[in-house]
Write a protein that holds these residues in place. Structure first.
Motif, PDB file in Angstrom:
ATOM      1  N   UNK A 143       3.066   8.975  -2.502  1.00 35.70           N
ATOM      2  CA  UNK A 143       4.006   7.855  -2.350  1.00 35.70           C
ATOM      3  C   UNK A 143       3.348   6.803  -1.467  1.00 35.70           C
ATOM      4  N   UNK A 144       3.148   5.607  -2.004  1.00 37.25           N
ATOM      5  CA  UNK A 144       2.433   4.565  -1.271  1.00 37.25           C
ATOM      6  C   UNK A 144       3.403   3.647  -0.526  1.00 37.25           C
ATOM      7  N   UNK A 145       3.092   3.410   0.747  1.00 32.65           N
ATOM      8  CA  UNK A 145       3.852   2.391   1.476  1.00 32.65           C
ATOM      9  C   UNK A 145       3.088   1.072   1.511  1.00 32.65           C
ATOM     10  N   UNK A 146       1.940   1.054   0.823  1.00 31.87           N
ATOM     11  CA  UNK A 146       1.166  -0.178   0.727  1.00 31.87           C
ATOM     12  C   UNK A 146      -0.245   0.107   0.270  1.00 31.87           C
ATOM     13  N   UNK A 147      -1.113  -0.870   0.484  1.00 30.87           N
ATOM     14  CA  UNK A 147      -2.513  -0.732   0.091  1.00 30.87           C
ATOM     15  C   UNK A 147      -3.351  -1.698   0.902  1.00 30.87           C
ATOM     16  N   UNK A 148      -4.633  -1.375   1.023  1.00 34.88           N
ATOM     17  CA  UNK A 148      -5.584  -2.295   1.641  1.00 34.88           C
ATOM     18  C   UNK A 148      -6.659  -2.614   0.620  1.00 34.88           C
ATOM     19  N   UNK A 149      -7.199  -3.831   0.738  1.00 34.96           N
ATOM     20  CA  UNK A 149      -8.221  -4.281  -0.187  1.00 34.96           C
ATOM     21  C   UNK A 149      -9.283  -5.082   0.525  1.00 34.96           C
ATOM     22  N   UNK A 150     -10.229  -5.654  -0.212  1.00 38.73           N
ATOM     23  CA  UNK A 150     -11.347  -6.389   0.378  1.00 38.73           C
ATOM     24  C   UNK A 150     -10.875  -7.561   1.247  1.00 38.73           C
ATOM     25  N   UNK A 151     -11.725  -7.911   2.208  1.00 40.82           N
ATOM     26  CA  UNK A 151     -11.442  -9.072   3.040  1.00 40.82           C
ATOM     27  C   UNK A 151     -10.282  -8.896   3.993  1.00 40.82           C
ATOM     28  N   UNK A 196      -7.392  -7.713   3.289  1.00 41.12           N
ATOM     29  CA  UNK A 196      -6.103  -7.882   2.620  1.00 41.12           C
ATOM     30  C   UNK A 196      -5.276  -6.604   2.775  1.00 41.12           C
ATOM     31  N   UNK A 197      -4.028  -6.789   3.155  1.00 41.95           N
ATOM     32  CA  UNK A 197      -3.112  -5.656   3.321  1.00 41.95           C
ATOM     33  C   UNK A 197      -1.791  -5.995   2.636  1.00 41.95           C
ATOM     34  N   UNK A 198      -1.353  -5.107   1.783  1.00 49.45           N
ATOM     35  CA  UNK A 198      -0.100  -5.286   1.052  1.00 49.45           C
ATOM     36  C   UNK A 198       0.822  -4.142   1.433  1.00 49.45           C
ATOM     37  N   UNK A 199       2.046  -4.455   1.852  1.00 51.17           N
ATOM     38  CA  UNK A 199       2.990  -3.420   2.255  1.00 51.17           C
ATOM     39  C   UNK A 199       4.205  -3.411   1.335  1.00 51.17           C
ATOM     40  N   UNK A 200       4.652  -2.213   1.017  1.00 47.56           N
ATOM     41  CA  UNK A 200       5.921  -2.034   0.329  1.00 47.56           C
ATOM     42  C   UNK A 200       6.976  -1.906   1.420  1.00 47.56           C
ATOM     43  N   UNK A 201       7.638  -3.010   1.722  1.00 42.16           N
ATOM     44  CA  UNK A 201       8.538  -3.061   2.883  1.00 42.16           C
ATOM     45  C   UNK A 201       9.637  -2.006   2.798  1.00 42.16           C
ATOM     46  N   UNK A 202      10.103  -1.757   1.596  1.00 44.48           N
ATOM     47  CA  UNK A 202      11.210  -0.816   1.410  1.00 44.48           C
ATOM     48  C   UNK A 202      10.847   0.579   1.910  1.00 44.48           C
ATOM     49  N   UNK A 203       9.592   0.967   1.696  1.00 42.51           N
ATOM     50  CA  UNK A 203       9.142   2.278   2.153  1.00 42.51           C
ATOM     51  C   UNK A 203       8.604   2.204   3.583  1.00 42.51           C
ATOM     52  N   UNK A 204       7.840   1.143   3.866  1.00 41.64           N
ATOM     53  CA  UNK A 204       7.210   1.026   5.178  1.00 41.64           C
ATOM     54  C   UNK A 204       8.235   0.991   6.311  1.00 41.64           C
ATOM     55  N   UNK A 205       9.393   0.392   6.075  1.00 37.53           N
ATOM     56  CA  UNK A 205      10.380   0.262   7.133  1.00 37.53           C
ATOM     57  C   UNK A 205      10.963   1.616   7.564  1.00 37.53           C
TER      58      UNK A 205
END
Length: 213
Positions: free
Chosen positions: A66-74, A76-85
């Motif tokens: 179950x992902x609460x987000x992802x990291x990528x090059x440079x 970059x960080x993407x968060x799934x707020x619904x899960x991350x919170x």
């Protein structure tokens, strides 16, 4: 229906992406690791440059799938707020540190001294070998947008119907010739679905990319 291997799947996918042949500025990006052999075939047949997009899912500590987000090059960080919170900040920080370190390791390995990936104003064709949950592919789309890609195409030979539907709301175009509701695992659609190594990826990139300056 099954593909013999990822190479055959890439050839089939390329025929559905033929409108991108020789397209100015477009780039084919293989999702590491399994998407790279598929992307290699697509890039070769469409006569487009090949590169890799290294994505690391940020998994919930007690349920890594179950992902609460992802990291990528440079950075970059993407968060799934619904899960991350729902997570403790220290727990999240530990996962982010670990996955960021692994991303940087793979970036150094796969870029081989080449400049950081720059998608600004470019069409990006994101290629994976299959879409089971679509979590990694969805993160890849988000990262490509953060990297300012002009148009994001997501393509995979096989996928779960539900995953494809979710991704159609995120990418500009989704190409998946074989989508099934009763999907199971990606591996069931391939006769040969062996795990790839870092060396497999670097070897394929060396065959398609010019030497680093």
């Amino acid at each position: 229906m099954a593909f013999r291997n990822r190479q055959e799947a890439g050839a089939a996918l390329a025929s559905l992406l033929a409108t991108w042949t020789d397209h100015a500025d477009a780039v084919v990006l293989g999702l590491v690791r399994g998407g790279v052999p598929v992307a290699f075939e697509v890039a070769a047949r469409l006569r487009l440059p090949l590169d890799v997009l290294v994505i690391r899912k940020l998994g919930v500590p007690w349920a890594p799938e179950v992902a609460f987000g992802a990291v990528g090059p440079g950075g970059v960080q993407v968060l799934n707020r619904e899960i991350a919170m729902r997570l403790d900040e220290d727990e999240m920080a530990e996962v982010i540190r670990y996955e960021s370190a692994e991303l940087h390791r793979r970036e150094r390995l796969f870029r081989q001294g080449r400049p950081a990936l720059d998608l600004t104003g470019r069409p990006a064709l994101l290629i994976d070998d299959g879409l089971a949950t679509g979590a990694t592919a969805g993160a890849a789309v988000a990262v490509a947008r953060k990297l300012a890609a002009a148009h994001v195409v997501l393509a995979a030979p096989v996928g779960a119907t539900a995953a494809v539907a979710r991704l159609q709301r995120r990418a500009d175009q989704v190409v998946c010739p074989l989508a099934e509701s009763d999907f199971g695992a990606v591996s069931r659609f391939y006769d040969d679905f062996h795990q790839l190594t870092d060396t497999d990826v670097t070897d394929l990139l060396a065959r398609r990319l010019p030497p680093a300056a």
